[in-house]
Design a protein around this motif. Structure first.
Motif, short mmCIF file in Angstrom:
data_model
loop_
_atom_site.label_atom_id
_atom_site.label_comp_id
_atom_site.label_asym_id
_atom_site.label_seq_id
_atom_site.Cartn_x
_atom_site.Cartn_y
_atom_site.Cartn_z
N PHE A 1 46.20 1.79 -22.56
CA PHE A 1 44.77 2.49 -23.00
C PHE A 1 44.02 1.35 -23.55
N CYS A 2 44.32 0.51 -24.61
CA CYS A 2 43.43 -0.48 -24.99
C CYS A 2 43.86 -1.96 -24.64
N SER A 3 45.04 -2.04 -23.70
CA SER A 3 45.31 -3.72 -23.51
C SER A 3 45.98 -4.37 -24.48
N THR A 4 46.21 -3.95 -25.61
CA THR A 4 46.83 -4.70 -26.84
C THR A 4 48.35 -4.84 -26.45
N THR A 5 48.57 -6.34 -26.60
CA THR A 5 50.03 -6.37 -26.26
C THR A 5 50.75 -6.76 -27.85
N TYR A 6 51.90 -6.28 -27.90
CA TYR A 6 52.64 -6.31 -29.16
C TYR A 6 54.08 -6.92 -28.73
N HIS A 7 54.50 -7.98 -29.60
CA HIS A 7 55.69 -8.70 -29.40
C HIS A 7 56.53 -8.59 -30.56
N PHE A 8 57.80 -8.39 -30.01
CA PHE A 8 59.00 -8.05 -31.00
C PHE A 8 60.25 -8.95 -30.70
N GLU A 9 60.98 -9.60 -31.92
CA GLU A 9 62.01 -10.35 -31.83
C GLU A 9 62.88 -8.93 -31.79
N TYR B 39 42.37 5.82 -19.85
CA TYR B 39 43.28 4.95 -18.75
C TYR B 39 43.08 5.52 -17.54
N ALA B 40 43.21 4.77 -16.43
CA ALA B 40 43.43 5.07 -14.92
C ALA B 40 44.36 4.36 -14.21
N ARG B 41 45.03 4.94 -13.49
CA ARG B 41 46.09 4.39 -12.49
C ARG B 41 45.72 4.70 -10.92
N PHE B 42 45.77 3.60 -10.26
CA PHE B 42 45.20 3.70 -9.08
C PHE B 42 46.27 2.92 -8.01
N ASP B 43 46.14 3.08 -6.67
CA ASP B 43 47.01 2.49 -5.83
C ASP B 43 45.80 1.44 -4.79
N GLN B 44 45.98 -0.10 -5.12
CA GLN B 44 44.88 -0.71 -4.85
C GLN B 44 44.84 -0.46 -3.14
N ALA B 45 45.81 -0.46 -2.36
CA ALA B 45 46.01 -0.46 -1.08
C ALA B 45 45.24 0.83 -0.72
N LEU B 46 45.72 2.07 -1.07
CA LEU B 46 45.09 3.14 -0.75
C LEU B 46 43.63 3.40 -0.98
N LEU B 47 43.31 2.71 -2.22
CA LEU B 47 41.74 2.58 -2.65
C LEU B 47 41.16 1.80 -1.54
N ARG C 202 37.30 -3.48 -20.04
CA ARG C 202 38.58 -3.89 -20.55
C ARG C 202 39.57 -4.02 -19.28
N HIS C 203 39.66 -3.07 -18.55
CA HIS C 203 40.63 -3.17 -17.34
C HIS C 203 40.13 -3.49 -16.12
N HIS C 204 38.51 -3.76 -15.98
CA HIS C 204 37.93 -4.34 -14.73
C HIS C 204 38.30 -3.51 -13.49
N TYR C 205 38.26 -2.27 -13.94
CA TYR C 205 38.51 -1.11 -12.86
C TYR C 205 37.44 -1.17 -11.73
N PRO C 206 38.00 -0.83 -10.40
CA PRO C 206 36.98 -1.11 -9.23
C PRO C 206 35.91 0.07 -9.66
N ALA C 207 34.54 -0.15 -9.03
CA ALA C 207 33.68 0.85 -9.41
C ALA C 207 33.92 2.32 -9.05
N PRO C 208 34.56 2.60 -7.68
CA PRO C 208 34.97 3.90 -7.65
C PRO C 208 35.90 4.59 -8.87
N VAL C 209 36.71 3.83 -9.31
CA VAL C 209 37.66 4.30 -10.13
C VAL C 209 37.01 4.37 -11.31
N ALA C 210 36.14 3.59 -11.85
CA ALA C 210 35.41 3.35 -13.10
C ALA C 210 34.51 4.61 -13.26
#
Length: 330
Positions: free
Chosen positions: A314-322, A103-111, A46-54
């Motif tokens: 977590f799930c990448s669902t986007t909710y829209h609100f007026e 969910y994972a958070r990473f710094d692409q440059a450092l990775l 769902r997040h297309h994580y790089p292999a080491p992060v996944a």
């Protein structure tokens, strides 16, 4: 344990995404084992994580599932890391009775630098920091949190430290994750993720048998057999340590089959498996409730093209609100 036990061959194997409780009466050992397939694959892809992060997040998911399914009450069990490495945040939670998200958070440059340097072991990606285990019983009790240091050792070892410090139960944890490259039914190349794990704990009926090893610097042989360690636990721990990472992730080596390989001479019992699912706890109403706590200035600053969009990490669902939806009722 309340579950009904069964012998191998009397029931269908649990298969992927099912946690299998087990007991080895001859060694006073209880535990759980699991192999994750489609559920884990959905979370990671769902997040297309790089292999080491996944791979790293997969291990955290396995650990969360193994420990979260032991809860005897309605609640949530969360495993979270915070470190100074390229992957600065990992979080996975299990909500009873069966829901998992991560969910994972990473710094692409450092990775990228870490990959170029060949520094992609879990402890190198996490760096120094903390690993927190949180148990939340909701309105029925105060949350409990246990924290151990990320000190350059593996997640397996750190989890063992947590049990030794917080629960004083001799525990051995094994975790593994792998990429699987094969072909689908139509013969097209396919990429999948798999992971597996096992937790074994020494839980003798006789309290006098539950003795902890000496601390570092004691007079025992801490390299081969800690002083005072029970013979049964020594044997069980040694057996668990023989598990190869490939065995934990191989789709042809089911969970029950692996347990039989390890403990058949001691008479392993397996219990009814528990299914786990990739299900997020977010909802439009929950997010709307949070946004209604914003000030008028914060609501204004959060708008883009006349609306507010919130995406669940977590799930990448986007909710829209007026904006008018978030104004207090008059």
């Amino acid at each position: 344990m309340a579950e009904a036990a069964a012998a191998l061959g009397q029931f269908d194997f649990a298969g992927d995404d099912h946690v299998v409780p087990f007991q080895v009466e001859g060694l006073d050992v209880r535990g759980r084992a699991v192999q994750l397939g489609p559920m884990l694959d959905a979370i990671l892809e769902r997040h297309h994580y790089p292999a080491p992060v996944a791979r790293l997040l997969a291990e955290v998911v396995v650990l969360t599932v193994l420990l979260g399914t032991s809860l005897k009450f309605d609640g949530k069990f969360t495993v979270q890391t915070k470190g100074d490495g390229p992957v600065d945040l990992l979080v996975a939670d299990f909500s009873t009775p069966e829901n998992v998200r991560a969910y994972a958070r990473f710094d692409q440059a450092l990775l990228n630098k870490a990959i170029e340097a060949g520094e992609t072991e879990p402890e190198q990606l996490l760096g120094r920091g903390v690993l927190a285990f949180t148990i939340d019983q909701g309105k029925f009790g105060q949350p409990y949190q246990g924290i151990v240091a990320l000190d350059g050792t593996s997640l397996e070892e750190i989890a063992g430290v947590y049990f030794r410090q917080s629960e004083q139960i001799p525990t051995r944890v094994r975790l593994a994750a792998a990429e699987l490259l094969d072909r689908d039914e139509a013969g097209k190349p396919r990429h999948r993720w798999r992971a597996g794990g096992l937790v074994a704990q020494f839980l003798p009926e006789a309290p006098e048998r539950m003795r902890q090893p000496d601390f570092h610097g004691g007079d025992g042989d801490t390299e081969s057999r800690p002083h005072g360690e029970d013979d049964a636990w020594t044997e069980a721990r040694s057996l668990v340590e023989t598990i190869d990472a490939d065995e934990l992730t191989d789709p042809l080596v089911g969970t029950e089959r692996l347990l039989f390989r390890l403990f058949h001479e001691r008479g392993v019992r397996v219990y009814e498996p528990r299914a786990v699912f990739d299900r997020c706890s977010c909802s439009r109403d929950k997010i709307k409730g949070v946004l209604k706590g914003f000030t008028a200035e914060e609501i204004e600053a959060s708008q883009e093209n006349g609306e507010i969009a919130v995406t669940c990490e977590f799930c990448s669902t986007t909710y829209h609100f007026e904006p008018i939806e978030l104004q207090p009722a008059v």
